[in-house]
Design an enzyme around this catalytic site. Structure first.
Site, PDB file in Angstrom:
ATOM      1  N   LYS A   1       0.788  -1.245   0.000  1.00  0.00           N
ATOM      2  CA  LYS A   1       0.000   0.000   0.000  1.00  0.00           C
ATOM      3  C   LYS A   1       0.812   1.284   0.000  1.00  0.00           C
ATOM      4  O   LYS A   1       0.264   2.353   0.302  1.00  0.00           O
ATOM      5  CB  LYS A   1      -0.957  -0.013   1.187  1.00  0.00           C
ATOM      6  CG  LYS A   1      -0.223  -0.090   2.518  1.00  0.00           C
ATOM      7  CD  LYS A   1      -1.113   0.239   3.690  1.00  0.00           C
ATOM      8  CE  LYS A   1      -0.303   0.328   4.958  1.00  0.00           C
ATOM      9  NZ  LYS A   1      -1.042   0.668   6.138  1.00  0.00           N
TER      10      LYS A   1
ATOM     11  N   SER B   1     -10.220   1.918  -2.192  1.00  0.00           N
ATOM     12  CA  SER B   1      -9.741   3.206  -1.683  1.00  0.00           C
ATOM     13  C   SER B   1     -10.404   4.354  -2.422  1.00  0.00           C
ATOM     14  O   SER B   1     -10.738   4.236  -3.611  1.00  0.00           O
ATOM     15  CB  SER B   1      -8.226   3.262  -1.903  1.00  0.00           C
ATOM     16  OG  SER B   1      -7.746   4.565  -1.702  1.00  0.00           O
TER      17      SER B   1
ATOM     18  N   TYR C   1      -0.080   1.613  -7.362  1.00  0.00           N
ATOM     19  CA  TYR C   1      -0.888   1.194  -6.203  1.00  0.00           C
ATOM     20  C   TYR C   1      -2.367   1.505  -6.468  1.00  0.00           C
ATOM     21  O   TYR C   1      -3.241   0.637  -6.334  1.00  0.00           O
ATOM     22  CB  TYR C   1      -0.418   1.904  -4.922  1.00  0.00           C
ATOM     23  CG  TYR C   1      -1.483   1.925  -3.860  1.00  0.00           C
ATOM     24  CD1 TYR C   1      -1.771   0.794  -3.117  1.00  0.00           C
ATOM     25  CD2 TYR C   1      -2.260   3.074  -3.647  1.00  0.00           C
ATOM     26  CE1 TYR C   1      -2.795   0.803  -2.175  1.00  0.00           C
ATOM     27  CE2 TYR C   1      -3.280   3.085  -2.713  1.00  0.00           C
ATOM     28  CZ  TYR C   1      -3.539   1.951  -1.981  1.00  0.00           C
ATOM     29  OH  TYR C   1      -4.559   1.968  -1.068  1.00  0.00           O
TER      30      TYR C   1
ATOM     31  N   LYS D   1      -6.023  -0.987  -7.170  1.00  0.00           N
ATOM     32  CA  LYS D   1      -7.355  -0.929  -6.551  1.00  0.00           C
ATOM     33  C   LYS D   1      -8.431  -0.851  -7.638  1.00  0.00           C
ATOM     34  O   LYS D   1      -9.475  -1.510  -7.553  1.00  0.00           O
ATOM     35  CB  LYS D   1      -7.454   0.263  -5.598  1.00  0.00           C
ATOM     36  CG  LYS D   1      -6.569   0.134  -4.371  1.00  0.00           C
ATOM     37  CD  LYS D   1      -6.951  -1.057  -3.509  1.00  0.00           C
ATOM     38  CE  LYS D   1      -5.988  -1.337  -2.385  1.00  0.00           C
ATOM     39  NZ  LYS D   1      -6.233  -2.599  -1.677  1.00  0.00           N
TER      40      LYS D   1
HETATM   41  C1  UD1 Z   1      -2.373   8.119   0.727  1.00  0.00           C
HETATM   42  C2  UD1 Z   1      -2.305   7.657  -0.683  1.00  0.00           C
HETATM   43  C3  UD1 Z   1      -3.585   6.918  -0.991  1.00  0.00           C
HETATM   44  C4  UD1 Z   1      -3.705   5.724  -0.067  1.00  0.00           C
HETATM   45  C5  UD1 Z   1      -3.622   6.171   1.378  1.00  0.00           C
HETATM   46  C6  UD1 Z   1      -3.458   4.939   2.225  1.00  0.00           C
HETATM   47  C7  UD1 Z   1      -0.874   9.279  -1.833  1.00  0.00           C
HETATM   48  C8  UD1 Z   1      -0.809  10.326  -2.884  1.00  0.00           C
HETATM   49  N1  UD1 Z   1      -2.098   8.773  -1.577  1.00  0.00           N
HETATM   50  O1  UD1 Z   1      -3.482   9.019   0.865  1.00  0.00           O
HETATM   51  O2  UD1 Z   1      -3.556   6.468  -2.327  1.00  0.00           O
HETATM   52  O3  UD1 Z   1      -4.930   5.066  -0.291  1.00  0.00           O
HETATM   53  O4  UD1 Z   1      -2.491   7.024   1.595  1.00  0.00           O
HETATM   54  O5  UD1 Z   1      -3.313   5.239   3.553  1.00  0.00           O
HETATM   55  O6  UD1 Z   1       0.132   8.909  -1.259  1.00  0.00           O
HETATM   56  N2  UD1 Z   1       0.969  15.083   4.436  1.00  0.00           N
HETATM   57  C9  UD1 Z   1       1.870  16.057   4.862  1.00  0.00           C
HETATM   58  N3  UD1 Z   1       3.044  15.626   5.399  1.00  0.00           N
HETATM   59  C10 UD1 Z   1       3.373  14.308   5.545  1.00  0.00           C
HETATM   60  C11 UD1 Z   1       2.448  13.332   5.114  1.00  0.00           C
HETATM   61  C12 UD1 Z   1       1.258  13.756   4.560  1.00  0.00           C
HETATM   62  O7  UD1 Z   1       1.615  17.245   4.748  1.00  0.00           O
HETATM   63  O8  UD1 Z   1       4.467  14.006   6.018  1.00  0.00           O
HETATM   64  C13 UD1 Z   1      -0.330  15.528   3.862  1.00  0.00           C
HETATM   65  C14 UD1 Z   1      -0.534  15.036   2.445  1.00  0.00           C
HETATM   66  O9  UD1 Z   1       0.001  15.934   1.523  1.00  0.00           O
HETATM   67  C15 UD1 Z   1      -2.072  14.940   2.391  1.00  0.00           C
HETATM   68  C16 UD1 Z   1      -2.473  14.599   3.831  1.00  0.00           C
HETATM   69  O10 UD1 Z   1      -1.348  14.961   4.634  1.00  0.00           O
HETATM   70  O11 UD1 Z   1      -2.614  16.183   2.068  1.00  0.00           O
HETATM   71  C17 UD1 Z   1      -2.767  13.130   4.022  1.00  0.00           C
HETATM   72  O12 UD1 Z   1      -1.681  12.385   3.516  1.00  0.00           O
HETATM   73  P1  UD1 Z   1      -1.568  10.784   3.675  1.00  0.00           P
HETATM   74  O13 UD1 Z   1      -1.775  10.413   5.084  1.00  0.00           O
HETATM   75  O14 UD1 Z   1      -0.317  10.347   3.011  1.00  0.00           O
HETATM   76  O15 UD1 Z   1      -2.835  10.243   2.887  1.00  0.00           O
HETATM   77  P2  UD1 Z   1      -3.278  10.485   1.359  1.00  0.00           P
HETATM   78  O16 UD1 Z   1      -2.215  11.113   0.564  1.00  0.00           O
HETATM   79  O17 UD1 Z   1      -4.594  11.148   1.403  1.00  0.00           O
END
Ligand code: UD1
Length: 337
Positions: A85, A125, A150, A154
């Site tokens: 994932k 997802s 990934y 899905k």
């Molecule tokens: C991500 C995956 C998604 C997957 C899911 C599984 C991507 C682009 N998408 O979702 O396909 O189904 O995880 O759990 O990777 N953020 C920060 N700093 C960080 C980490 C994240 O600012 O260090 C922000 C990201 O830019 C985003 C939000 O936090 O806006 C959530 O991020 P994350 O938890 O990685 O989830 P998704 O990106 O939504």
């Protein structure tokens, strides 16, 4: 009734095993332990008073999958979580993702199609929607070109299940998760990310506990109220409960179609800065963070329209963002102590 949970020792899988056992199901958990630990069985035991039957196996091994179903020939349903994932890793190593996420699904369906009446729940997802045009996102929003291998697994997984349903007795529910976070309130099970977490909440808790120096906030120039990206964060226990309700729907033959699809989210969007603020409140700690540029492949916003799950499944997420973050924080402190 015997339910098989693949990836049963993983983050969402283990919480689902707990909820199934709480409802009286007999559970067989399959896991290859590639991203989990056998000690999760102890956590499950401490919560429910029993361990599921555990089969360590890799679903890419077709013969092992056949042998499994020969041994467990009284299975009533399968909930399929086992998959790789990590979005970034899937871009680096697409064949690993296609092999692991697609072959395992095909081998499972090949066995299930031999059963007179098989019930199958697939871990999908909200990534299938890409950047949806309208918020909140309903299940009718179009599936868009996947942004990573990934995400593509899905989409392909959903298509395979839909094709197979047309010609077999398998009944399926596709569950499209928004952003699962949190840990069990007992603090016995939670997320165990390998290496540097890619997801927001484990990165926050690891920073707060001192394992990471600071959180990078990926972009504050999004067209959202505070400029940071918006997601729908859902407690993993709420998510796990939805799987039990979905399985009961199939077992009771209440499904209206051979394949049904439900969004699983809270219906509320939270920005990255809102998550940080809520975390600071529940942990009573200041979080070290810095705004950096956007992460490639990220979308502006995604939150669920939950009407279908609320009205048809009769399920609704209960936990607030603060409750989710408090449980994630408690868990992080436990595993680092
Ligand atoms: C991500 C995956 C998604 C997957 C899911 C599984 C991507 C682009 N998408 O979702 O396909 O189904 O995880 O759990 O990777 N953020 C920060 N700093 C960080 C980490 C994240 O600012 O260090 C922000 C990201 O830019 C985003 C939000 O936090 O806006 C959530 O991020 P994350 O938890 O990685 O989830 P998704 O990106 O939504």
């Amino acid at each position: 009734m015997k339910i098989v949970v693949t990836g049963g020792l993983g983050f969402i899988g283990s919480h689902t095993v707990v909820e199934l056992q709480n409802e009286g199901f007999e559970v067989v958990a399959i896991d290859n332990l590639s991203n989990s630990s056998e000690s999760v069985l102890d956590g499950i035991f401490n919560i429910t008073g029993k361990k599921p039957i555990f089969e360590k196996m890799d679903l890419r091994d077709k013969k092992a999958v056949q042998d499994f179903f020969n041994k467990h020939n009284d299975v009533s349903g399968v909930i399929h979580f086992a998959a790789s994932k990590a979005v970034g890793e899937s871009v680096e190593n697409p064949l690993l993702y296609y092999e692991n996420n697609i072959n395992s699904l095909v081998y499972l369906l090949q066995e299930l199609k031999e059963l007179p009446n098989a019930n199958f729940i697939f871990s999908s997802s909200c990534t299938v929607y890409g950047q949806a045009e309208n918020m909140p996102i309903t299940e009718n929003a179009p599936v868009q070109q996947a942004m990573s291998p990934y995400g593509n697994t899905k989409q392909i997984g959903e298509e395979i299940i839909t094709d197979v349903a047309k010609v077999t007795a398998i009944n399926s529910i596709l569950l499209r998760y928004f952003n699962p976070i949190g840990a069990h309130p007992s603090n016995e099970i939670g997320e165990l990310p390998l290496g540097v977490p890619q997801n927001l909440v484990p990165f926050i808790t690891q920073t707060a506990v001192g394992l990471r120096e600071k959180l990078s906030v990926f972009g504050n120039d999004y067209p959202t109220p505070d400029g940071t990206a918006v997601r729908d964060y859902i407690h993993v226990v709420d998510l796990a409960k939805a799987h039990v309700v979905a399985m009961q729907r199939l077992l009771n033959k209440k499904n209206l179609n051979k394949v049904e699809t439900f969004n699983l989210g809270t219906g509320t969007g939270s920005s990255v800065l809102e998550v940080i603020k809520a975390f600071e409140k529940v942990s009573e700690k200041k979080l070290n963070y810095q705004i950096v540029s956007r992460r490639e492949g990220d979308i502006t916003e995604a939150y669920a329209n939950t009407d279908k799950a609320n009205n048809i499944l009769g399920w609704k997420a209960q936990s607030t963002l603060e409750e989710c973050l408090a449980s994630a924080w408690k868990w992080e402190q436990k595993i680092r102590s």
